[in-house]
Design an enzyme around this catalytic site. Structure first.
Site, mmCIF file in Angstrom:
data_model
loop_
_atom_site.group_PDB
_atom_site.id
_atom_site.type_symbol
_atom_site.label_atom_id
_atom_site.label_comp_id
_atom_site.label_asym_id
_atom_site.label_seq_id
_atom_site.Cartn_x
_atom_site.Cartn_y
_atom_site.Cartn_z
ATOM 1 N N ASP A 13 0.815 -1.228 0.000
ATOM 2 C CA ASP A 13 0.000 0.000 0.000
ATOM 3 C C ASP A 13 0.838 1.262 0.000
ATOM 4 O O ASP A 13 0.421 2.303 0.508
ATOM 5 C CB ASP A 13 -0.959 0.028 1.206
ATOM 6 C CG ASP A 13 -1.827 -1.212 1.251
ATOM 7 O OD1 ASP A 13 -2.351 -1.574 0.198
ATOM 8 O OD2 ASP A 13 -1.949 -1.806 2.330
ATOM 9 N N LYS A 16 2.285 2.122 -5.138
ATOM 10 C CA LYS A 16 2.906 1.603 -6.366
ATOM 11 C C LYS A 16 2.035 1.890 -7.579
ATOM 12 O O LYS A 16 2.542 2.168 -8.661
ATOM 13 C CB LYS A 16 3.145 0.087 -6.246
ATOM 14 C CG LYS A 16 4.133 -0.290 -5.160
ATOM 15 C CD LYS A 16 4.273 -1.799 -5.006
ATOM 16 C CE LYS A 16 3.047 -2.462 -4.455
ATOM 17 N NZ LYS A 16 2.701 -2.114 -3.071
ATOM 18 N N GLY A 40 -4.398 -4.064 -4.097
ATOM 19 C CA GLY A 40 -5.398 -3.055 -4.418
ATOM 20 C C GLY A 40 -4.671 -1.780 -4.764
ATOM 21 O O GLY A 40 -3.974 -1.212 -3.945
ATOM 22 N N HIS A 41 -4.765 -1.361 -6.001
ATOM 23 C CA HIS A 41 -4.075 -0.146 -6.428
ATOM 24 C C HIS A 41 -5.118 0.922 -6.755
ATOM 25 O O HIS A 41 -6.017 0.685 -7.544
ATOM 26 C CB HIS A 41 -3.205 -0.427 -7.660
ATOM 27 C CG HIS A 41 -2.045 -1.326 -7.354
ATOM 28 N ND1 HIS A 41 -1.359 -2.019 -8.320
ATOM 29 C CD2 HIS A 41 -1.455 -1.645 -6.190
ATOM 30 C CE1 HIS A 41 -0.392 -2.716 -7.758
ATOM 31 N NE2 HIS A 41 -0.434 -2.515 -6.459
ATOM 32 N N GLN A 219 2.061 -5.913 -3.166
ATOM 33 C CA GLN A 219 2.459 -6.006 -1.764
ATOM 34 C C GLN A 219 3.808 -5.290 -1.537
ATOM 35 O O GLN A 219 4.144 -4.398 -2.287
ATOM 36 C CB GLN A 219 2.512 -7.466 -1.290
ATOM 37 C CG GLN A 219 1.137 -8.133 -1.199
ATOM 38 C CD GLN A 219 0.633 -8.663 -2.519
ATOM 39 O OE1 GLN A 219 1.363 -9.289 -3.272
ATOM 40 N NE2 GLN A 219 -0.614 -8.418 -2.830
HETATM 41 P P1 IMP Z 1 -2.849 -12.729 1.609
HETATM 42 O O1 IMP Z 1 -1.890 -12.180 0.611
HETATM 43 O O2 IMP Z 1 -4.289 -12.445 1.291
HETATM 44 O O3 IMP Z 1 -2.611 -14.175 1.895
HETATM 45 O O4 IMP Z 1 -2.589 -11.951 3.001
HETATM 46 C C1 IMP Z 1 -1.374 -12.137 3.729
HETATM 47 C C2 IMP Z 1 -0.942 -10.838 4.398
HETATM 48 O O5 IMP Z 1 -0.541 -9.927 3.404
HETATM 49 C C3 IMP Z 1 -2.020 -10.139 5.212
HETATM 50 O O6 IMP Z 1 -1.395 -9.467 6.293
HETATM 51 C C4 IMP Z 1 -2.570 -9.106 4.236
HETATM 52 O O7 IMP Z 1 -3.161 -8.017 4.903
HETATM 53 C C5 IMP Z 1 -1.297 -8.719 3.517
HETATM 54 N N1 IMP Z 1 -1.523 -8.208 2.162
HETATM 55 C C6 IMP Z 1 -1.754 -8.913 1.047
HETATM 56 N N2 IMP Z 1 -1.875 -8.118 -0.019
HETATM 57 C C7 IMP Z 1 -1.694 -6.859 0.430
HETATM 58 C C8 IMP Z 1 -1.647 -5.590 -0.225
HETATM 59 O O8 IMP Z 1 -1.779 -5.444 -1.441
HETATM 60 N N3 IMP Z 1 -1.429 -4.527 0.586
HETATM 61 C C9 IMP Z 1 -1.226 -4.645 1.924
HETATM 62 N N4 IMP Z 1 -1.241 -5.805 2.558
HETATM 63 C C10 IMP Z 1 -1.475 -6.919 1.821
HETATM 64 MG MG MG Z 2 -2.891 -1.708 -1.819
#
Ligand code: IMP
Ligand code: MG
Length: 456
Positions: A13, A16, A40-41, A219
């Site tokens: 977040d 990017k 989520g962008h 991420q």
């Molecule tokens: P998962 O990727 O859904 O398995 O989540 C694993 C961890 O990564 C959790 O703490 C999510 O909140 C975090 N996470 C996954 N994708 C994002 C992102 O795009 N932004 C921020 N945190 C993320």
């Molecule tokens: Mg995001």
């Protein structure tokens, strides 16, 4: 324009999406290398706000090829929804290309994601619930279903049946029906068929002709499966190395690694976060910065900028320049803190803990070349002050951040167009980051709009 990896330097977040959109103007190809709809962008263009989960933000520029790379896990239903939403807003998706070896997220992955989180109880990761982990588990277990498989009904049927039986214990009460999944995926696949290709080859051929590529990470470094705060991580390599494996691009083709960092730190989901602010300043940052998840709507945890983490990101990713995001959010905070080291308060400061947490390595008795001896001396000291990001989560949890206090600034900076016109305190804040990391801050973002971007 150089072939550039866009990598998150924190816990995701960082912004990017905005930087990818900004740099895409001068690129030919924008390619996502990992993750799935957990990302989520948000990109704001005039009156339109675009929320993208799977499709690279480069799609908002016409004439760019946008690639979903083989390192991704893709839910076809969501992908088609995202494409339809873009088309509705007048954005063409004809230049989208989907790697034939990306893995599919299927309905049972979401079911399993949810069940596993419930079973973890208080130790839950706080996943986005998108089925990311379970889909990557199947990939590693070599039972995953790839995009290409769907176009061969015999192969698809066989793999789907294997997975259904394999997961039966977990999904038997979910109401999922194999035949239904099969027919809907085949229907979706028909629609994406013209977009599927060998994207690694496509990139190679384009690069040979001089095309420039943006490799868009999802991420952030601390959510990387190997280098993040395991197990509170995502299930892919979000660090720069993931660009090579997730897109099939050789490392020497990467010319620039742009590290994206907010002017403060945020994290969603559980896990340690040394500089977290649980007070009114943290709340202020959350409100002003609108720190709520794009994918889940969860409120993000907020804290001071942690330079121990940023320095670690520089090392792991080879960051050559920073984009410093959301600097405007800090306006009005009287004193700002920059974390430059941790103090370890744990009770278990024994030699073993020191070795793993402080990276202190025992000097080998064997003769070693000088450069190796120096490297070992440099990688940590046997004391309570931690300068390098520790590998042990236990030690990280017991660390207290040590700060350098800096003056804040009170006047609005969101319309500033050049570095020299920024308030002196804001300039000092940026210079302190550069001095500490020895990496230049090349872009400064002072608001969500494209034109609220200072390039140095
Ligand atoms: P998962 O990727 O859904 O398995 O989540 C694993 C961890 O990564 C959790 O703490 C999510 O909140 C975090 N996470 C996954 N994708 C994002 C992102 O795009 N932004 C921020 N945190 C993320
Ligand atoms: Mg995001």
């Amino acid at each position: 324009m150089k072939n550039t990896v866009i990598v998150g330097a924190q816990w995701g977040d960082e912004g990017k999406g905005k930087i990818t959109d900004y740099l895409a103007e001068n690129a030919d190809i924008v390619a996502r290398y990992g993750g799935g709809s957990n990302a989520g962008h948000t990109v704001v263009i005039g009156n339109n706000t675009f929320k993208l989960h799977l499709i690279p933000s480069g799609i908002l520029h016409s004439g760019k090829i946008c690639i979903l790379g083989g390192g991704m896990v893709i839910d076809l239903e969501l992908l088609l929804q995202e494409m339809d939403n873009l088309e509705k807003k007048g954005v063409s998706t004809g230049n989208l290309r989907i790697s034939s070896n990306a893995h599919l997220i299927l309905p049972y992955h979401r079911v399993i994601d949810k069940i596993q989180e419930e079973r973890r109880g208080s130790a839950k990761i706080g996943t986005t619930g998108q089925g990311i982990g379970p889909a990557y588990v199947d990939k590693v277990a070599r039972s995953g279903i790839r995009v290409i498989d769907v176009f061969d009904e015999e192969v698809f049927d066989k793999k789907l049946r294997f997975n259904f039986e394999d997961k039966n214990l977990l999904i038997k009460d979910s109401g999922l029906i194999l035949e239904k999944i099969k027919s809907s995926v085949i229907k979706y696949a028909e629609r994406i068929k013209p977009l599927v290709c060998d994207t690694s080859l496509l990139i190679k051929e384009a690069m040979d002709k001089g095309a420039k590529v943006i490799m868009e990470g999802a991420q952030g470094t601390l959510l990387d499966l190997d280098f993040g705060t395991y197990p509170f991580v995502t299930s892919s390599n979000s660090t720069a190395g993931g660009a090579c494996t997730g897109l099939g691009i050789p490392p020497q083709k990467i010319e620039e690694v742009m590290g994206i960092t907010k002017a403060y730190t945020t994290r969603v989901g559980t896990g340690p976060f040394p500089t977290e602010l649980s007070d009114s300043t943290g709340e202020k940052i959350r409100q002003v910065g609108a720190e709520y998840g794009t994918t889940t709507g969860r409120q993000r945890r907020c804290g001071w900028l942690d330079l121990v983490i940023i320095k670690y990101s520089v090392r792991i990713n080879g960051i050559t320049g920073f984009a410093l995001m959301k600097l405007d959010v800090l306006t009005g905070i009287e004193k700002l803190n920059l974390c430059t080291s941790y103090e370890y308060n744990g009770s278990q400061i024994n030699y073993h803990a020191a070795r793993i947490g402080f990276c202190h390595s025992e000097r080998s008795e064997e003769s070693q070349p000088e450069i190796l001896r120096d490297a070992q001396d440099d990688c940590g000291a046997f004391d309570r002050k931690i300068k390098e990001f520790p590998q042990s989560l236990r030690i990280l949890e017991e660390c207290t951040p040590r700060y350098e206090e800096m003056d804040g600034w009170q006047e609005n900076i969101s319309e500033v167009k050049s570095f020299s016109l920024l308030l002196p305190a804001a300039r000092k804040y940026i210079t302190a980051i550069e001095d500490f990391t020895k990496v230049p801050v090349k872009i400064i973002s002072v608001g969500p709009e494209r034109n609220q971007t200072i390039v140095r």
